[in-house]
Structure formats: C-alpha cells, structure tokens
Motif scaffolding. Structure first.
Motif, mmCIF file in Angstrom:
data_model
loop_
_atom_site.group_PDB
_atom_site.id
_atom_site.type_symbol
_atom_site.label_atom_id
_atom_site.label_comp_id
_atom_site.label_asym_id
_atom_site.label_seq_id
_atom_site.Cartn_x
_atom_site.Cartn_y
_atom_site.Cartn_z
ATOM 1 N N ASP A 97 0.985 -1.037 -0.271
ATOM 2 C CA ASP A 97 0.070 0.212 -0.166
ATOM 3 C C ASP A 97 1.303 1.245 -0.056
ATOM 4 O O ASP A 97 0.489 2.100 -1.088
ATOM 5 C CB ASP A 97 -1.085 -0.102 1.137
ATOM 6 N N LEU A 98 2.220 0.542 0.781
ATOM 7 C CA LEU A 98 3.125 2.329 1.078
ATOM 8 C C LEU A 98 3.410 2.616 -0.454
ATOM 9 O O LEU A 98 3.598 3.865 -1.123
ATOM 10 C CB LEU A 98 4.116 2.361 2.008
ATOM 11 N N GLN A 99 3.636 1.270 -0.486
ATOM 12 C CA GLN A 99 4.315 1.732 -2.319
ATOM 13 C C GLN A 99 3.863 2.083 -3.282
ATOM 14 O O GLN A 99 4.120 2.844 -4.207
ATOM 15 C CB GLN A 99 4.825 0.518 -2.741
ATOM 16 N N LYS A 100 2.645 1.743 -3.515
ATOM 17 C CA LYS A 100 1.831 2.642 -4.049
ATOM 18 C C LYS A 100 1.145 3.810 -4.072
ATOM 19 O O LYS A 100 1.460 4.665 -4.563
ATOM 20 C CB LYS A 100 -0.005 1.605 -4.284
ATOM 21 N N LYS A 101 1.318 4.351 -2.441
ATOM 22 C CA LYS A 101 1.301 5.618 -3.287
ATOM 23 C C LYS A 101 1.982 6.386 -3.278
ATOM 24 O O LYS A 101 2.164 8.061 -3.247
ATOM 25 C CB LYS A 101 1.051 5.521 -0.586
ATOM 26 N N ILE A 102 3.467 5.815 -3.077
ATOM 27 C CA ILE A 102 4.221 6.482 -3.555
ATOM 28 C C ILE A 102 4.747 6.864 -4.486
ATOM 29 O O ILE A 102 4.671 7.438 -4.875
ATOM 30 C CB ILE A 102 5.880 5.736 -3.394
ATOM 31 N N ASN A 103 3.845 5.950 -5.481
ATOM 32 C CA ASN A 103 4.045 5.560 -7.317
ATOM 33 C C ASN A 103 2.853 6.937 -7.150
ATOM 34 O O ASN A 103 3.582 7.616 -8.512
ATOM 35 C CB ASN A 103 3.656 4.383 -7.531
ATOM 36 N N LYS A 104 2.002 7.192 -6.583
ATOM 37 C CA LYS A 104 1.011 7.835 -6.892
ATOM 38 C C LYS A 104 1.144 8.959 -5.859
ATOM 39 O O LYS A 104 0.835 9.632 -6.502
ATOM 40 C CB LYS A 104 -0.108 7.953 -6.346
ATOM 41 N N LYS A 105 1.984 9.243 -5.660
ATOM 42 C CA LYS A 105 3.109 10.801 -5.298
ATOM 43 C C LYS A 105 2.306 10.963 -3.953
ATOM 44 O O LYS A 105 1.700 12.770 -4.116
ATOM 45 C CB LYS A 105 3.105 11.619 -6.776
ATOM 46 N N GLU A 106 1.575 10.429 -3.231
ATOM 47 C CA GLU A 106 0.201 10.998 -2.110
ATOM 48 C C GLU A 106 1.811 11.481 -1.184
ATOM 49 O O GLU A 106 1.463 11.975 0.054
ATOM 50 C CB GLU A 106 -0.449 9.551 -2.153
ATOM 51 N N MET A 158 8.302 13.695 -0.338
ATOM 52 C CA MET A 158 9.884 14.058 0.506
ATOM 53 C C MET A 158 9.631 12.618 1.185
ATOM 54 O O MET A 158 10.345 11.611 1.488
ATOM 55 C CB MET A 158 9.711 15.180 1.582
ATOM 56 N N LYS A 159 8.463 12.889 2.383
ATOM 57 C CA LYS A 159 8.614 11.790 3.812
ATOM 58 C C LYS A 159 7.719 10.566 3.273
ATOM 59 O O LYS A 159 6.397 10.912 2.924
ATOM 60 C CB LYS A 159 8.761 12.657 4.641
ATOM 61 N N LEU A 160 7.808 9.544 4.690
ATOM 62 C CA LEU A 160 6.730 8.701 5.164
ATOM 63 C C LEU A 160 6.032 9.679 6.009
ATOM 64 O O LEU A 160 6.542 9.978 5.935
ATOM 65 C CB LEU A 160 6.648 7.884 5.229
ATOM 66 N N PRO A 161 4.579 9.030 6.340
ATOM 67 C CA PRO A 161 4.027 10.066 7.840
ATOM 68 C C PRO A 161 4.950 9.040 8.737
ATOM 69 O O PRO A 161 5.763 8.007 8.617
ATOM 70 C CB PRO A 161 2.797 8.837 7.489
ATOM 71 N N THR A 162 5.027 9.301 9.318
ATOM 72 C CA THR A 162 5.880 9.418 11.198
ATOM 73 C C THR A 162 5.291 7.785 11.363
ATOM 74 O O THR A 162 3.939 7.101 11.022
ATOM 75 C CB THR A 162 5.341 9.897 12.077
ATOM 76 N N ARG A 217 13.074 8.468 -1.944
ATOM 77 C CA ARG A 217 14.798 8.024 -2.538
ATOM 78 C C ARG A 217 13.991 8.265 -4.174
ATOM 79 O O ARG A 217 12.765 8.218 -4.649
ATOM 80 C CB ARG A 217 14.430 6.410 -2.386
ATOM 81 N N PRO A 218 14.461 8.967 -4.767
ATOM 82 C CA PRO A 218 14.522 9.851 -5.847
ATOM 83 C C PRO A 218 14.792 8.543 -7.005
ATOM 84 O O PRO A 218 14.603 7.417 -6.671
ATOM 85 C CB PRO A 218 15.176 10.541 -6.768
ATOM 86 N N PRO A 219 13.263 8.480 -8.223
ATOM 87 C CA PRO A 219 13.165 7.033 -9.091
ATOM 88 C C PRO A 219 14.944 6.771 -9.707
ATOM 89 O O PRO A 219 15.099 7.257 -9.472
ATOM 90 C CB PRO A 219 12.136 7.174 -9.640
ATOM 91 N N LYS A 220 14.373 5.427 -9.963
ATOM 92 C CA LYS A 220 15.753 4.692 -10.618
ATOM 93 C C LYS A 220 16.094 5.627 -11.608
ATOM 94 O O LYS A 220 14.805 6.030 -12.332
ATOM 95 C CB LYS A 220 16.081 3.384 -9.789
ATOM 96 N N LYS A 221 17.426 5.617 -12.951
ATOM 97 C CA LYS A 221 17.413 5.463 -14.029
ATOM 98 C C LYS A 221 16.323 4.439 -15.065
ATOM 99 O O LYS A 221 16.286 3.652 -14.435
ATOM 100 C CB LYS A 221 18.723 5.575 -14.155
ATOM 101 N N GLU A 222 15.949 5.158 -15.907
ATOM 102 C CA GLU A 222 14.538 3.866 -16.878
ATOM 103 C C GLU A 222 15.577 3.240 -17.779
ATOM 104 O O GLU A 222 17.310 3.412 -17.893
ATOM 105 C CB GLU A 222 13.946 5.121 -18.399
ATOM 106 N N ASN A 223 15.437 1.494 -18.316
ATOM 107 C CA ASN A 223 15.172 0.952 -18.859
ATOM 108 C C ASN A 223 17.508 0.108 -17.723
ATOM 109 O O ASN A 223 17.781 -0.739 -18.479
ATOM 110 C CB ASN A 223 16.214 1.816 -19.844
ATOM 111 N N ALA A 224 17.253 1.170 -16.827
ATOM 112 C CA ALA A 224 18.418 0.366 -16.293
ATOM 113 C C ALA A 224 17.863 -0.926 -15.168
ATOM 114 O O ALA A 224 16.568 -0.877 -14.502
ATOM 115 C CB ALA A 224 19.011 0.968 -15.078
ATOM 116 N N ILE A 225 18.610 -1.806 -15.657
ATOM 117 C CA ILE A 225 18.474 -3.543 -15.209
ATOM 118 C C ILE A 225 18.995 -3.725 -13.719
ATOM 119 O O ILE A 225 19.971 -4.002 -13.421
ATOM 120 C CB ILE A 225 18.457 -4.467 -16.051
ATOM 121 N N CYS A 226 17.769 -3.979 -12.865
ATOM 122 C CA CYS A 226 18.506 -4.464 -11.156
ATOM 123 C C CYS A 226 19.145 -5.146 -11.394
ATOM 124 O O CYS A 226 18.393 -6.467 -10.846
ATOM 125 C CB CYS A 226 17.046 -3.300 -10.463
ATOM 126 N N LEU A 227 19.928 -4.926 -10.554
ATOM 127 C CA LEU A 227 20.807 -6.832 -10.141
ATOM 128 C C LEU A 227 20.459 -7.116 -8.729
ATOM 129 O O LEU A 227 20.614 -8.481 -8.040
ATOM 130 C CB LEU A 227 22.359 -6.116 -10.318
#
Lengths: 230, 230
Positions: B10-19, B22-26, B65-75
């Motif tokens: 749920d938190l991840q979804k909200k991060i992606n939706k820019k809800e 900067m920070k998560l709630p405490t 954290r800022p989103p990662k660069k596009e198309n970079a394969i995560c190891l």
DNA sequence: TAGTGGTCTAGACCACTTT
DNA sequence: AAGTGGTCTAGACCACTAG
C-alpha cells in the motif's frame, strides 16, 4: 557498540573460524548464550542475512552460505576496493586533484547550487602492481572540506569514515560496458578500443546527503564483480 | 497476505501515486492508519528500505528516494529482465532446449550427483526487437521437472513462481567483461571481438536448494545495470 | 523541548520442517 | 509431537533532528 552489533560480529568471527557447521545455533540457544531478548538475536542474525553470509529456512534453521569466490569485488555495500582484496596489494597514483565549481550538470547530480566547490580527482589504481582501474571522482567540498594528495594516495573512504567521522548511508551504482578511449586504455596498459566496465557510483551519507560521485573504469582482464541478492 | 506485506504494498502504491512528498508519514501516524503495532509498521517500512525506495534518517523521518534511471536492469533481487523493462517489449527465441546429465563440474555447481538430469537451454532475448542478450541456462530437473518450448519462449521465472508455486530465496551473481566469440557477436548483431557483459547467476529457492545456473551475455550497447547498496 | 526513528525486553501464536 | 523460524502485540527507554 550496540548489543546486536556485537553479537553479529561475534557470530561472524565464529563462522569464519568454522565453529559452526552448516547452521547457526537456534534462536533460543543464542538467547541463552548472549542473555538478550529474541528480538535482539533476530536483529543480529538479520544483519548477517543482509550481507549474504547466512540464509533462513523456516522451521529448520539459519544456514551458513558457502564463501564467495576470491578477488570478486562486492558491489553490495558502500566500501572501497581495498577491503575486497585483503590478500592483494592496492596502490594508487593520483593523476589530478583540483577544486572546481559545480556547473549545471554537477549541481543537479549533487543537489547543490551552481558554483559550489567540488573536488575533482583522477586516480589510477593498481592491484599487485597491475593497473586495475581508473577513477574519475567528484566530492562535494561543502561536505568533505579537505582532501589532499597524501589522502588521495591512500584510502579516501577510510579518511572520511575514521578521521571525519562521517557515516555512509547508501549508494546507487550504474554499470555499463564501454570501449576505452586512447588515454584510458594506455593508462590501463590495454589496446585502444579494448573494453572496460564503467561503474557510476552515487554515494550518500546516512543523513541522505550525496557527497561523492565517481566514474570508475575497470581493466576488463582483472575486474571480476559480485552481487548478492535477496 | 501478511499484514506487513499489505502495508508495504500500500505504501509503495501511494509513493508511486505521489501521495507523499519527501517523507513517509511517521511511525505513530502509520500505526494509527493501519491499526497495527509499531513492530509491524517497522517491518513493512524495512522491506521498502531493502529494495531501495526509502531511506531512514534517525530523528527526522523516512525519506523517499528519487526514482531510478529508466531501462537500467536491477541486479538486486532474483527477478528476470521482464519486470525491469515494463515499457519495453521483451521477446525470446529459443535456440536450444534439451536434457543433459550432470558432469562432474555441473554436479559440483548444483550440489547434486553426477548424472542428475539437467535442462540446458539457450535463448536469444530481444528488447523492442533488438537482440539484447544471449542466455546459456541450466535448470536442475529434479527441482523443475518440466520445461517446454512454449514455456521457454515466455518467462520461465513466471512459470516457476506462479505455476510450480516455488519461492525464490536468494542468488549470487558474478560479473565480468568478455570479448564475444564469433557466434555470440553474430547473434547479437555485433562485430566479432566486440565486448559483452557476462553475468553468471546462481539462483536458490527459499529452502536453500540451487535450481538454476545461467550465463547471460549482454549486448554492450543496450545493457545498462543498476545496483542499490546499503 | 518536542518529534521521530533505533534499540531492547517479554510474551503469544502461527507456519513450516523434522522426527 | 517437538523443534525452529516468522509474525504480531505492548511498552520502555535511547539517540538524533529540528524548531
């Protein structure tokens, strides 16, 4: 030092001394051995899982992973080359060390103002006297106020940690294969057009400030890398 | 699904939706929102820290954290290429698919007996119709009893997870730069002698069994990789 | 000084493996 | 059935940041 850190270190020592075969003792046994709560034991074990030296099987135990291949540079963690090659002699030649002012691109990468003073350092690094990698490195001078040649010739990371007492937080590494230009290939004693692995590393302190950006080009004959994933 | 997993998702979804900015709630706020204990909240947040999308600053908060660069394969992680390139079309050509018996070297790598049946698969993988990587893969048939062409042409990992209901545990990846041989370079539509990044991947189930060893050689013009470290 | 994350304790019950 | 790791709760105090 915190309890869980001491326990983690102690367990790691015992693993290296092969005091455990296959598994760690159970959580209950460790609770008894170290006289702490279960949560503290789990915290300690967790830090061993993170660095990839044990893995859990629910209902069965914490198993010890086989040791990694020698000389492989570990890309997990924010440590330098030095610690990864304990049996190898690392030496460094400083090619350039100057202070520049951040242009637009650098200021974006460092999240700082244009004109901010930045250390720019070029180093050629040797492993057992073979040219191993060439580094193009930037340090934010507002965070790392001084770097001299005498420091750059040794370990800059050691200096930052032990002398400046700063704590590393995390890093982003981007990897790609490139064809080396004439200068790089000659410095690495390779043919012009030979390949290299370029790692772009963005390193942050534990307060989230980015203090270091480096582009390291590794000699493709010597560079061997390791990533442990979960 | 476990509570902390649901909260993490749920938190991840909200991060992606820019809800959150900067920070998560405490932690206290999240305890109230989700009506669970602090430990459960910390467990959820921890899984976000692990995958590198938030970082903690003690006394201040959990920062995004800022989103990662596009198309970079995560190891980091044991996932395939597919999930890393959501906006790209991945297709696969199966060059070889056969069952062999483990020789001494394979039996050591797989910790199995000599003669154990092993799937050997060669695949050429395309990203947006460009030849992207060539894979030489082994699967222990005692663990993965069946792999057909129809599966190998899609995602073998998806099949193992969703159809066989096996859970991945961890993996060791070793990276080096090589010069491609004639066959590989021609398959990748490169010049003979061009470089490639070779990743040797050892993948384990969550019960510690190794089921897959692969050697993947990436097109150096297209392969761009990412490692998040702590 | 108040807010916020980090460490630590004590205890309950669940999920999975082993015997 | 017994052993062992995983999840979850409740609460205390510490360390660090920010106003």
């Amino acid at each position: 030092m915190k309890k869980y850190e001491e326990i983690a270190l102690d367990l790691q020592k015992k693993i290296n001394k092969k005091e455990f075969t296959m598994k760690l003792p159970t959580e209950d046994q460790l609770i008894h051995t170290y006289q702490v709560s279960r949560n503290t034991i789990r915290n300690a074990i967790n830090s061993l899982v993170k660095i990839g030296i044990v893995y859990p099987i629910q209902g069965s135990g914490m198993f010890i992973r086989p040791p990694k291949k020698e000389n492989a540079i570990c890309l997990n963690g924010t440590r330098g080359i030095t610690v990864d090659s304990p049996s190898k002699e690392i030496s460094t030649q400083v090619l350039e060390l100057k202070i520049i002012n951040a242009d637009e691109k650098l200021s974006q990468s460092f999240h700082c103002d244009i004109g901010t003073p930045i250390y720019y350092i070029e180093r050629l690094r040797f492993r057992d006297n073979q040219p191993f990698a060439i580094e193009y490195t930037y340090y934010n001078k507002d965070i790392i106020p001084y770097i001299g040649r005498e420091i750059a010739e040794k370990s800059i990371y050691r200096y930052i940690k032990e002398d400046l007492k700063l704590t590393f937080g995390f890093s982003d590494k981007y990897l790609k294969v490139i064809k080396l230009n004439e200068r790089d290939s000659s410095l690495l004693q390779l043919e012009n057009g030979d390949p290299g692995l370029e790692i772009e590393d963005h390193v942050y302190l534990n307060n989230g400030q980015i203090f270091n950006i480096s582009h390291i080009r590794y000699n493709y004959k010597l560079g061997y890398f390791y990533v442990s994933s979960i």
